[in-house]
Design an enzyme around this catalytic site. Structure first.
Site, PDB file in Angstrom:
ATOM      1  N   ARG A  45      72.919  14.390  28.829  1.00 21.01           N
ATOM      2  CA  ARG A  45      72.652  12.996  28.487  1.00 21.01           C
ATOM      3  C   ARG A  45      73.157  12.601  27.098  1.00 21.01           C
ATOM      4  O   ARG A  45      73.199  11.419  26.774  1.00 21.01           O
ATOM      5  CB  ARG A  45      71.161  12.670  28.642  1.00 21.01           C
ATOM      6  CG  ARG A  45      70.248  13.441  27.729  1.00 21.01           C
ATOM      7  CD  ARG A  45      68.797  13.369  28.181  1.00 21.01           C
ATOM      8  NE  ARG A  45      68.033  12.349  27.491  1.00 21.01           N
ATOM      9  CZ  ARG A  45      66.711  12.252  27.534  1.00 21.01           C
ATOM     10  NH1 ARG A  45      66.002  13.103  28.264  1.00 21.01           N
ATOM     11  NH2 ARG A  45      66.083  11.318  26.884  1.00 21.01           N
ATOM     12  N   ASP A  55      65.892  12.214  32.153  1.00 22.69           N
ATOM     13  CA  ASP A  55      66.189  13.595  32.519  1.00 22.69           C
ATOM     14  C   ASP A  55      66.469  13.724  34.001  1.00 22.69           C
ATOM     15  O   ASP A  55      67.334  14.501  34.407  1.00 22.69           O
ATOM     16  CB  ASP A  55      65.033  14.509  32.106  1.00 22.69           C
ATOM     17  CG  ASP A  55      65.112  14.819  30.624  1.00 22.69           C
ATOM     18  OD1 ASP A  55      66.216  15.122  30.145  1.00 22.69           O
ATOM     19  OD2 ASP A  55      64.078  14.725  29.944  1.00 22.69           O
ATOM     20  N   GLU A  99      60.937  14.933  36.302  1.00 23.97           N
ATOM     21  CA  GLU A  99      62.209  14.764  35.589  1.00 23.97           C
ATOM     22  C   GLU A  99      63.260  15.748  36.070  1.00 23.97           C
ATOM     23  O   GLU A  99      64.403  15.713  35.643  1.00 23.97           O
ATOM     24  CB  GLU A  99      62.056  15.015  34.085  1.00 23.97           C
ATOM     25  CG  GLU A  99      60.775  14.580  33.475  1.00 23.97           C
ATOM     26  CD  GLU A  99      60.813  14.653  31.966  1.00 23.97           C
ATOM     27  OE1 GLU A  99      61.519  13.850  31.362  1.00 23.97           O
ATOM     28  OE2 GLU A  99      60.109  15.511  31.397  1.00 23.97           O
ATOM     29  N   HIS A 107      67.892  10.808  22.495  1.00 20.91           N
ATOM     30  CA  HIS A 107      66.664  10.383  21.826  1.00 20.91           C
ATOM     31  C   HIS A 107      66.940   9.504  20.616  1.00 20.91           C
ATOM     32  O   HIS A 107      66.121   8.681  20.233  1.00 20.91           O
ATOM     33  CB  HIS A 107      65.798  11.596  21.490  1.00 20.91           C
ATOM     34  CG  HIS A 107      65.153  12.131  22.717  1.00 20.91           C
ATOM     35  ND1 HIS A 107      65.733  13.118  23.470  1.00 20.91           N
ATOM     36  CD2 HIS A 107      64.043  11.747  23.385  1.00 20.91           C
ATOM     37  CE1 HIS A 107      64.978  13.344  24.528  1.00 20.91           C
ATOM     38  NE2 HIS A 107      63.948  12.533  24.511  1.00 20.91           N
ATOM     39  N   CYS A 112      58.602   6.110  33.403  1.00 18.59           N
ATOM     40  CA  CYS A 112      58.653   5.903  31.954  1.00 18.59           C
ATOM     41  C   CYS A 112      60.034   6.173  31.377  1.00 18.59           C
ATOM     42  O   CYS A 112      60.231   6.099  30.174  1.00 18.59           O
ATOM     43  CB  CYS A 112      57.605   6.750  31.247  1.00 18.59           C
ATOM     44  SG  CYS A 112      57.852   8.509  31.507  1.00 18.59           S
TER      45      CYS A 112
HETATM   46  C1  PEP Z   1      62.729  10.872  30.543  1.00 18.75           C
HETATM   47  O1  PEP Z   1      63.327  11.945  30.599  1.00 18.75           O
HETATM   48  O2  PEP Z   1      62.994   9.894  31.278  1.00 18.75           O
HETATM   49  C2  PEP Z   1      61.657  10.679  29.542  1.00 18.75           C
HETATM   50  C3  PEP Z   1      60.913   9.604  29.551  1.00 18.75           C
HETATM   51  O3  PEP Z   1      61.491  11.667  28.621  1.00 18.75           O
HETATM   52  P1  PEP Z   1      62.458  11.849  27.339  1.00 18.75           P
HETATM   53  O4  PEP Z   1      63.410  10.693  27.323  1.00 18.75           O
HETATM   54  O5  PEP Z   1      61.601  11.893  26.136  1.00 18.75           O
HETATM   55  O6  PEP Z   1      63.122  13.158  27.649  1.00 18.75           O
HETATM   56 MG    MG Z   2      62.457  13.615  29.569  1.00 14.45          MG
END
Ligand code: PEP
Ligand code: MG
Length: 575
Positions: A473, A463, A439, A195, A510
């Site tokens: 990750r 995810d 995810e 993140h 996304c």
């Molecule tokens: C994802 O996991 O691709 C996602 C968009 O959510 P985050 O990156 O906030 O876990």
């Molecule tokens: Mg995610």
């Protein structure tokens, strides 16, 4: 001497500046005995360090920028309160007298004793306060040792124009640093979909992660070039190299200015297929960028950033006010609010209230799992989202669904809240769309089941790839296995898209994969028609769509689904 270090570029662009190295918790503490005559002077030295620590914290508190987490001031207050506690203000003085030792040593003994007490506490939240004790004591130690305070915690943009180098940064650190005016950062640890990396892209600052042992080679204040596109850190560049990077900086700027020309053009492929391009948003102020890049709405609003740099989670009113202001800025564009996704690498202070310390947080109590376990955290947010739906087009999106029971519990809560709001004559959109993120591989395989009950799906590839490939990750040691082109990932994406199509509901993507332009054509071929990407890359994706013939790309996708490895898919894409 000039030299280059390599890492993973996670946020594009080039930055040139002097470096500030963040060193945490690595103070060398001297230990020596003092004569009886020096004891009182040593106690005084300790007490004056406590007063300076208080002064420093008060100065920081008075300069916290409003936008940086509304409650960071409360966080600093906690540290100030600790500086009033006898365990910190008086016990070390006793140790100095009893053991005739130096102040730093006494303070270190007291710190170890306090840390032990905290570690033995049953309550997980109180256990986490141990970090605060360590921070506060480190601050006093730095004063005793005459070290400069950690600059990124200090007010007044003293890091303006600097490049930050650290072992690791939390998302909360990253926000603070950006407000201090840094132009780039590099970390020794971390992965491309952490993140912190996502936030760097959203803040538009070049960044590299996984630059192993960089702090061993780079010295404070040296000039650095950060090439976030190629993942290169250059120290002390010579004149020629510097000019080369300055030229690339100018070219990049020109390229981005040129791209703006297609901002208002419809996003239609060469063979007439319309594609929906939305944006991912991390911080409320980023909403200004949505229109600037011509997005059709917000496909992912990550609300967990509201919980950062604070002690207590936001209440319903704060959620509502935040969403209301965002809806006003969007002025009719649809907004997809993702419910709280705390946990794993988003360990922030608000909301971290109970539960055991997790040894494997990515597989633990995060996102919807945490929310369903702690309705007091979740319900106010859901209620606020529903109330906000009266003000403009709002959708609610649930992260990390892995089984149908979770979805049913959320839908049940929505039904109850609809009744409650109706009874109280509080306006809301009775048809508010509720969707789920795909995810977890289990959810992708069963996407058809979820699709029957939800209004839309959105594939979170960050995810989905993490869980499909069994790689953390944020762990740079296994980054090499992070492969969006792995046939398993492509098949799960394809399966989800097909499930949506059969159920007649939209499926967006996304995750970061949607915004990585090397994959745009393949995703179009697989059938993706809704992309949600961070604003900085939206126009690049759009340009590729406008130059693509989807018919041809479908053939490519069919072959990719039959490939044996990510490498084979890459070859197909390049042939
Ligand atoms: C994802 O996991 O691709 C996602 C968009 O959510 P985050 O990156 O906030 O876990
Ligand atoms: Mg995610």
């Amino acid at each position: 001497m000039s030299f280059a270090l390599h890492g993973v570029g996670v946020s594009r662009g080039i930055a040139i500046g002097n470096v500030h190295i963040i060193e945490r918790n690595q103070l060398e503490i001297p230990e020596y005995n003092i004569t009886p005559d020096d004891v009182e002077a040593e106690v005084k030295r300790f007490e004056s360090a406590i007063s300076s620590a208080r002064q420093q914290l008060r100065a920081i508190r008075n300069h916290v920028p409003r936008e940086v987490g509304s409650d960071i001031a409360a966080f600093i207050d906690t540290h100030l309160l600790m500086l009033e506690d006898v365990a910190i203000t008086e016990e070390p003085g006793k140790l100095i007298r009893d053991m005739q030792c130096n102040a730093e040593w006494a303070l270190r003994m007291q710190r170890d004793a306090l840390v032990n007490v905290f570690e033995e506490m049953d309550d997980a939240y109180l256990r986490t306060r141990k970090d605060d004790v360590v921070h506060v004591i480190n601050r006093i130690q730095r004063i005793l040792l005459k070290h400069t305070p950690l600059r990124h915690e200090e007010p007044d943009s003293r890091l303006s124009g600097y490049i930050v180098l650290a072992d690791d940064l939390t998302p909360a650190d990253t926000v603070l640093l950006q407000y201090q005016g840094i132009v780039a950062f590099a970390t020794e640890f971390g992965g491309p979909t952490s993140h912190t990396a996502i936030l760097a892209r959203s803040l538009g600052i070049p960044a590299i992660v996984g630059v192993h042992q960089a702090r061993r080679y780079v010295r404070e204040d040296e000039q650095l070039v950060i090439d976030g596109t190629r993942g290169v850190l250059l120290a002390n560049p010579d004149k020629r190299t510097l000019n080369h990077y300055k030229r690339r900086q100018r070219e990049e700027k020109r390229y981005l200015t040129d791209l703006k020309k297609i901002r208002l053009a419809p996003t239609v492929s060469q063979d007439g297929v319309t594609i929906d391009l939305q944006t991912n948003i991390e911080l409320p102020r980023d909403f200004e960028n949505v229109r600037e890049v011509g997005a059709s709405g917000v496909g992912l609003y990550r609300t967990e950033f509201m919980y950062m740099n604070r002690e207590t989670p936001p209440d319903e009113e704060e959620h509502y006010e935040t969403y209301a202001s965002v809806i006003r800025i969007l002025d009719g564009l649809p907004l997809t609010i993702r419910t709280l996704d705390l946990g794993a690498d988003k360990q922030v202070d608000g909301g971290r209230q109970s539960g055991p310390v997790q040894s494997n947080p990515a597989l633990g109590l995060r996102a919807i799992r945490l929310c369903l376990k702690e309705p007091a955290l979740f319900r106010p947010q859901v209620r606020a989202i529903m109330r906000a739906s009266a003000l403009g087009p709002v959708r609610m999106m649930i992260p990390m669904l892995s089984n149908v029971h979770e979805m049913e519990q959320v839908l049940q809560m929505v039904t109850e809240l609809k009744q409650e709001l109706s009874d109280k004559r509080i306006p809301f959109d009775h048809d508010i769309a509720v969707g789920g993120m795909i995810e977890v591989p289990a959810a992708a395989v069963c996407a058809d089941i979820f699709a029957k009950h939800l209004d839309f799906l959105s594939i979170g590839t960050n995810d989905l790839i993490q869980y499909t490939m069994a790689i953390d990750r944020v762990n740079e040691e296994v980054n090499y296995l992070y492969d969006p082109l792995h046939p398993a990932v492509l098949r799960l994406v394809h399966q989800t898209l097909q499930a949506g199509e059969r159920a007649g509901i939209p499926v967006a993507m996304c995750g970061e994969m949607a915004g990585e332009t090397e994959y745009t054509r393949l995703l179009l071929g697989l059938g993706l028609r809704e992309f949600s990407v961070h604003p900085a890359v939206l126009l690049e994706v759009k340009q590729i769509v406008m130059h693509s013939r989807i018919r041809d790309l479908e053939k490519l996708a069919r072959k990719a689904l039959q490939a044996c490895s990510g490498g084979d898919v890459l070859q197909l894409m390049q042939s």
